[in-house]
Design a protein around this motif. Sequence first.
Motif, PDB file in Angstrom:
ATOM      1  N   UNK A   4       0.846  -1.191   0.000  1.00 49.88           N
ATOM      2  CA  UNK A   4       0.000   0.000   0.000  1.00 49.88           C
ATOM      3  C   UNK A   4       0.882   1.243   0.000  1.00 49.88           C
ATOM      4  N   UNK A   5       0.498   2.237  -0.772  1.00 50.58           N
ATOM      5  CA  UNK A   5       1.220   3.508  -0.836  1.00 50.58           C
ATOM      6  C   UNK A   5       0.236   4.602  -0.440  1.00 50.58           C
ATOM      7  N   UNK A   6       0.460   5.215   0.736  1.00 46.19           N
ATOM      8  CA  UNK A   6      -0.445   6.234   1.259  1.00 46.19           C
ATOM      9  C   UNK A   6       0.068   7.609   0.863  1.00 46.19           C
ATOM     10  N   UNK A   7      -0.828   8.455   0.359  1.00 47.29           N
ATOM     11  CA  UNK A   7      -0.423   9.784  -0.128  1.00 47.29           C
ATOM     12  C   UNK A   7      -1.561  10.779   0.047  1.00 47.29           C
ATOM     13  N   UNK A   8      -1.235  12.065  -0.124  1.00 50.36           N
ATOM     14  CA  UNK A   8      -2.244  13.121  -0.032  1.00 50.36           C
ATOM     15  C   UNK A   8      -2.217  13.791   1.327  1.00 50.36           C
ATOM     16  N   UNK A   9      -3.368  13.809   1.996  1.00 51.39           N
ATOM     17  CA  UNK A   9      -3.461  14.372   3.337  1.00 51.39           C
ATOM     18  C   UNK A   9      -3.880  15.829   3.366  1.00 51.39           C
ATOM     19  N   UNK A  10      -4.157  16.306   4.577  1.00 53.40           N
ATOM     20  CA  UNK A  10      -4.709  17.653   4.751  1.00 53.40           C
ATOM     21  C   UNK A  10      -3.640  18.727   4.904  1.00 53.40           C
ATOM     22  N   UNK A  11      -2.377  18.357   5.011  1.00 50.41           N
ATOM     23  CA  UNK A  11      -1.337  19.361   5.224  1.00 50.41           C
ATOM     24  C   UNK A  11      -1.109  20.170   3.950  1.00 50.41           C
ATOM     25  N   UNK A  12      -0.436  21.328   4.052  1.00 48.26           N
ATOM     26  CA  UNK A  12      -0.127  22.115   2.854  1.00 48.26           C
ATOM     27  C   UNK A  12       0.749  21.365   1.849  1.00 48.26           C
ATOM     28  N   UNK A  13       1.332  20.246   2.281  1.00 49.11           N
ATOM     29  CA  UNK A  13       2.196  19.456   1.400  1.00 49.11           C
ATOM     30  C   UNK A  13       1.422  18.396   0.614  1.00 49.11           C
ATOM     31  N   UNK A  14       0.115  18.566   0.503  1.00 50.72           N
ATOM     32  CA  UNK A  14      -0.743  17.590  -0.174  1.00 50.72           C
ATOM     33  C   UNK A  14      -0.238  17.261  -1.579  1.00 50.72           C
ATOM     34  N   UNK A  15       0.008  18.284  -2.393  1.00 52.41           N
ATOM     35  CA  UNK A  15       0.412  18.040  -3.779  1.00 52.41           C
ATOM     36  C   UNK A  15       1.800  17.411  -3.860  1.00 52.41           C
ATOM     37  N   UNK A  16       2.705  17.828  -2.980  1.00 49.81           N
ATOM     38  CA  UNK A  16       4.033  17.218  -2.934  1.00 49.81           C
ATOM     39  C   UNK A  16       3.904  15.743  -2.580  1.00 49.81           C
ATOM     40  N   UNK A  17       3.008  15.447  -1.629  1.00 47.85           N
ATOM     41  CA  UNK A  17       2.784  14.071  -1.214  1.00 47.85           C
ATOM     42  C   UNK A  17       2.251  13.224  -2.364  1.00 47.85           C
TER      43      UNK A  17
END
Length: 322
Positions: A4-17
């Motif tokens: 599994x590869x988890x990405x995204x999230x609510x932080x300002x680094x969403x797009x980087x993630x």
Amino acid sequence: MKVAVVMGGASPEHDVSLASGRGIADAVTELGHTAVPLVLDRSDEWADGLHETIDILRSVDVVLIGLHGEGGEDGRLQGFLEQLKVPYVGSGVTASAVGLDKNLTKAVLSAHGIPVTPGVRLFGAETRDAEGALQKLKAADVDFPVFVKPANGGSSFGVGRATDLASLGAAITAAAELDPQVLVEKEMIGREVDLAVLQFPDGRVEVGPALEIISDPSQPFFNATAKYDAESATQFLIPAPLEPELTEQLKRTALEVFEILGCAGLARIDFFLPADGGPVVNEINTLPGFTPASQFPRMWAANGYSYADIIGVLIDTAVAQR
């Protein structure tokens, strides 16, 4: 394996993630494993639904975390995976939480005699009182110019430079919008050098070649634009042109930081080399940026490891240790 590869999230680094996650998923497939992308949206909700995501996580062999900042790098996701008894790449709950909190990291490292960037922490009402912040800086013997940043975060989001009371107040306000804790630190005049730490399945920990950042001269500092803009003129020198004795000192300190904080799997330790003194630790990233163009994979590429090689090491280490 099923990864599994988890990405995204609510932080300002969403797009980087998301960029990190896509690169990781491609490498997982290249290695012959099955990649299972799992996305957290900007509201921190699982795109596949919570219960469905739990079922997916329980079905995989290991989780690669491509999240950055709060929610992914601060121990919360690690604790969630611990509850599900799913092996995952990288540091555990405690090291992740301490590593993301820049103020706490500095306190721990200082207690172990490791030099860190001088500065002060502001919290609560302090973030609305620029004059009070200035007095706190004076008491800590920190003069302008200073850098102001959210205590928990990365990719230079919310970071500002202040040269007087007015710009200090504005920078504190901007940083406080992203985090209730704000750090105000002395500007370090000198060079910026990063080191990458990687743990292998047999337990040994190695440090890759040092990287020196030559930031885009059109930007005020190594900000998000200098880091991620395709048109950026930022340069990474690998290996950094350093004296052998200094290189070894930085490597020893990077390993010491990794061990003191109880890290696992990987980390990037960022240093300042001020013109008027020895190296100081700026911060640690327990889940550094992992796009194919990011600093961490670039450093290991200079040691002969491809992007997929690094992902393979991380997967094997996580499975072996957990």
